[in-house]
Design an enzyme around this catalytic site. Structure first.
Site, mmCIF file in Angstrom:
data_model
loop_
_atom_site.group_PDB
_atom_site.id
_atom_site.type_symbol
_atom_site.label_atom_id
_atom_site.label_comp_id
_atom_site.label_asym_id
_atom_site.label_seq_id
_atom_site.Cartn_x
_atom_site.Cartn_y
_atom_site.Cartn_z
ATOM 1 N N HIS A 3 84.515 -60.146 -53.914
ATOM 2 C CA HIS A 3 84.185 -61.534 -53.576
ATOM 3 C C HIS A 3 82.760 -61.698 -53.043
ATOM 4 O O HIS A 3 82.306 -62.836 -52.855
ATOM 5 C CB HIS A 3 85.162 -62.082 -52.533
ATOM 6 N N ASP A 8 97.493 -57.221 -54.990
ATOM 7 C CA ASP A 8 98.080 -58.407 -54.369
ATOM 8 C C ASP A 8 98.753 -59.351 -55.355
ATOM 9 O O ASP A 8 99.261 -60.405 -54.960
ATOM 10 C CB ASP A 8 97.045 -59.167 -53.526
ATOM 11 N N HIS A 24 93.223 -62.546 -56.935
ATOM 12 C CA HIS A 24 92.166 -63.533 -56.707
ATOM 13 C C HIS A 24 91.004 -63.282 -57.667
ATOM 14 O O HIS A 24 90.674 -62.133 -57.969
ATOM 15 C CB HIS A 24 91.651 -63.454 -55.266
ATOM 16 N N ASP A 64 92.986 -57.901 -59.594
ATOM 17 C CA ASP A 64 93.332 -58.504 -58.311
ATOM 18 C C ASP A 64 93.859 -59.922 -58.548
ATOM 19 O O ASP A 64 93.454 -60.598 -59.495
ATOM 20 C CB ASP A 64 92.082 -58.550 -57.437
#
Length: 311
Positions: free
Chosen positions: A125, A246, A164, A162
């Site tokens: 990120h 996740d 996200h 992931d």
């Protein structure tokens, strides 16, 4: 050859406030999961400290200086609502960068077949001059740039599974024609990026939004129908993986509802593509995963496949 596991106790010194999902216990649970007899063959290595130069492949000097200056002498400090630092955070972040760089070097020189980097803080990120989402430096993007600079690669594929969107990796590689960045992620979900219309300056960005509660079947169809054919067409010289766990059905931060065996399947398929195109060269690094039991089981499943394919 063997599978290398890079980690370092310095990564335990990056402390977040009580109740924060990106916590020291994540690495402790992974270490326990990878400590049994089934993992005796791992080539366990210390993640080295990255100096400034690798970080500057992706981030400007003023950003690096700002992160260094932000580290507190005691306690924790919030850089934004999600991203915190403590004494030792910079050292930990340098280990995370150093680990992926060392893993790339070991795989590219044939010391090991593939590698997993169990370090934190995560990285996907972190944008060019913005920390966010628990991340300080763009670990996987730095690894890609290093592979190009140090090993002369012209086709590096990054697969980010992931839950996200890897907005930081997208930002850092947007203008990089030698990289193919593929991110599958839940949408809608934080950080709200990752639209299919985002293609990169060289048609080198591929986003695959997946709806909440879509589960294993939808993910496998997306990878079979889109991701794997794109990787085949790209013919990568190295595959890098942003391994966030996740998307697991037990994770508290999202709702993709994957199972542990989905990470086994996905790792097997990516390793098979690496065998076809680049001599099995795969470097994977830890991103998310916040249910500690699911994280440990999924990471162990991921590394088990790496070991099987790398033997």
């Amino acid at each position: 050859m063997a599978t290398a596991l890079y980690s370092h106790d310095d990564c335990l010194a990056h402390v977040t406030p009580p109740g924060h999902p990106e916590q020291v216990a994540r690495l402790e649970h992974i270490a326990t999961a990878l400590a049994g007899p089934a993992f005796d063959a791992l080539d366990r290595r210390q993640a080295p400290l990255a100096g400034d130069d690798p970080i500057l492949l992706c981030h400007p000097r003023d950003y690096l200086d700002r992160i260094i200056a932000a580290e507190p002498a005691t306690g924790t400090v919030a850089l934004d609502a999600d991203t915190h630092m403590s004494p030792g955070s910079v050292q930990a972040a340098r280990r995370a960068v150093g680990g992926v760089i060392a893993a790339v070097d070991a795989v590219m020189t044939g010391e090991v077949s593939n590698a997993f980097v169990a370090c934190r803080p995560p990285g996907h990120h972190a944008e060019r001059a913005t920390q966010m989402g628990f991340c300080l430096f763009g670990n996987i993007a730095i690894a890609a740039k290093h592979a190009m600079q140090a090993h002369g690669l012209t086709r590096v594929a990054i697969v980010d599974f992931d839950v996200h969107h890897g907005n930081g990796t997208q930002d850092l590689l947007w203008d990089e024609p030698r990289a193919l960045f593929i991110s599958s992620h839940q949408s809608p979900l934080w950080p709200g990026t990752g639209a299919e219309s985002d293609r990169g300056a060289h048609d080198n960005i591929v986003n695959i939004p997946l709806p909440p509660d879509s589960g294993s079947a939808t993910m496998r169809q997306a990878y079979e129908g889109r991701v794997f054919p794109m990787l085949d067409a790209f013919e990568p010289q190295l595959i890098l993986i942003s391994a966030g766990f996740d998307a697991h059905q037990d994770d508290p931060l999202a709702q993709l509802r994957w199972r542990t065996e989905d990470f086994t399947w996905l790792t097997q398929r990516l390793c098979d593509l690496a065998t076809t195109h680049c001599g099995g060269r795969v470097v994977s690094t830890l991103e998310g995963g916040y249910d500690l039991t699911a994280l440990a089981a999924s990471a162990a499943a991921h590394v088990t496949v790496l070991m099987e394919k790398g033997a």
